[in-house]
Scaffold this motif. Structure first.
Motif, PDB file in Angstrom:
ATOM      1  N   GLY A 294       0.839  -1.192   0.000  1.00 61.97           N
ATOM      2  CA  GLY A 294       0.000   0.000   0.000  1.00 61.97           C
ATOM      3  C   GLY A 294       0.875   1.243   0.000  1.00 61.97           C
ATOM      4  O   GLY A 294       2.100   1.188  -0.113  1.00 61.97           O
ATOM      5  N   ARG A 295       0.235   2.375   0.135  1.00 61.17           N
ATOM      6  CA  ARG A 295       0.956   3.646   0.090  1.00 61.17           C
ATOM      7  C   ARG A 295       1.950   3.771   1.241  1.00 61.17           C
ATOM      8  O   ARG A 295       3.100   4.172   1.041  1.00 61.17           O
TER       9      ARG A 295
ATOM     10  N   ILE B 101       7.594   3.703   3.487  1.00 67.76           N
ATOM     11  CA  ILE B 101       8.555   3.153   4.442  1.00 67.76           C
ATOM     12  C   ILE B 101       9.663   2.400   3.721  1.00 67.76           C
ATOM     13  O   ILE B 101      10.827   2.453   4.114  1.00 67.76           O
ATOM     14  N   SER B 102       9.336   1.707   2.624  1.00 66.42           N
ATOM     15  CA  SER B 102      10.352   0.996   1.849  1.00 66.42           C
ATOM     16  C   SER B 102      11.349   1.961   1.209  1.00 66.42           C
ATOM     17  O   SER B 102      12.555   1.699   1.197  1.00 66.42           O
ATOM     18  N   VAL B 103      10.857   3.067   0.687  1.00 65.51           N
ATOM     19  CA  VAL B 103      11.752   4.058   0.082  1.00 65.51           C
ATOM     20  C   VAL B 103      12.663   4.677   1.141  1.00 65.51           C
ATOM     21  O   VAL B 103      13.880   4.831   0.917  1.00 65.51           O
ATOM     22  N   ILE B 104      12.120   5.004   2.294  1.00 67.91           N
ATOM     23  CA  ILE B 104      12.927   5.571   3.374  1.00 67.91           C
ATOM     24  C   ILE B 104      13.982   4.562   3.827  1.00 67.91           C
ATOM     25  O   ILE B 104      15.155   4.920   4.020  1.00 67.91           O
TER      26      ILE B 104
ATOM     27  N   VAL C  21      16.757   4.330   1.150  1.00 66.78           N
ATOM     28  CA  VAL C  21      17.650   5.493   1.144  1.00 66.78           C
ATOM     29  C   VAL C  21      18.597   5.463   2.335  1.00 66.78           C
ATOM     30  O   VAL C  21      19.812   5.697   2.186  1.00 66.78           O
ATOM     31  N   ILE C  22      18.088   5.148   3.517  1.00 66.67           N
ATOM     32  CA  ILE C  22      18.939   5.117   4.703  1.00 66.67           C
ATOM     33  C   ILE C  22      20.008   4.039   4.580  1.00 66.67           C
ATOM     34  O   ILE C  22      21.195   4.288   4.834  1.00 66.67           O
ATOM     35  N   LEU C  23      19.614   2.826   4.186  1.00 67.95           N
ATOM     36  CA  LEU C  23      20.594   1.748   4.058  1.00 67.95           C
ATOM     37  C   LEU C  23      21.608   2.031   2.961  1.00 67.95           C
ATOM     38  O   LEU C  23      22.799   1.746   3.111  1.00 67.95           O
ATOM     39  N   PHE C  24      21.144   2.589   1.850  1.00 70.30           N
ATOM     40  CA  PHE C  24      22.057   2.892   0.760  1.00 70.30           C
ATOM     41  C   PHE C  24      23.097   3.923   1.185  1.00 70.30           C
ATOM     42  O   PHE C  24      24.292   3.749   0.960  1.00 70.30           O
ATOM     43  N   LEU C  25      22.640   5.004   1.805  1.00 70.89           N
ATOM     44  CA  LEU C  25      23.573   6.054   2.202  1.00 70.89           C
ATOM     45  C   LEU C  25      24.544   5.588   3.284  1.00 70.89           C
ATOM     46  O   LEU C  25      25.727   5.944   3.257  1.00 70.89           O
TER      47      LEU C  25
ATOM     48  N   ALA D 183      18.236  -5.769  -0.141  1.00 70.79           N
ATOM     49  CA  ALA D 183      18.009  -6.842   0.827  1.00 70.79           C
ATOM     50  C   ALA D 183      17.230  -6.327   2.042  1.00 70.79           C
ATOM     51  O   ALA D 183      16.368  -7.035   2.573  1.00 70.79           O
ATOM     52  N   GLY D 184      17.504  -5.114   2.468  1.00 68.17           N
ATOM     53  CA  GLY D 184      16.760  -4.538   3.585  1.00 68.17           C
ATOM     54  C   GLY D 184      15.297  -4.321   3.263  1.00 68.17           C
ATOM     55  O   GLY D 184      14.416  -4.595   4.079  1.00 68.17           O
TER      56      GLY D 184
END
Length: 68
Positions: free
Chosen positions: A5-6, A11-14, A17-21, A42-43
């Motif tokens: 859902g929205r 939450i997936s995008v956040i 971004v956090i894990l990538f950075l 993976a996260g």
């Protein structure tokens, strides 16, 4: 939370971004982009699986007997 859902997408995008950075900025190895992308994906997959398991039994009409 509804799966895919929205709120789940936000939450997936956040999370991505956090894990990538965290992995991209803190890594000095030559393959830091690949490692950061793999860890972030993976996260997000782990988050999705966890939410799927959490929501699977949410609307169960027949809970187990003698749960204590």
């Amino acid at each position: 939370m509804k799966l895919l859902g929205r709120n789940h997408i936000i939450i997936s995008v956040i999370t991505f971004v956090i894990l990538f950075l965290m992995n991209y900025i803190g890594n000095d190895l030559p393959d830091k982009l690949q490692r950061a992308l793999l860890t972030a994906f993976a996260g997000v997959i782990g988050l999705t699986v966890g939410l799927f398991i959490l929501n699977k039994g949410k609307n169960d009409k027949n809970p187990p007997q003698n749960f204590d």
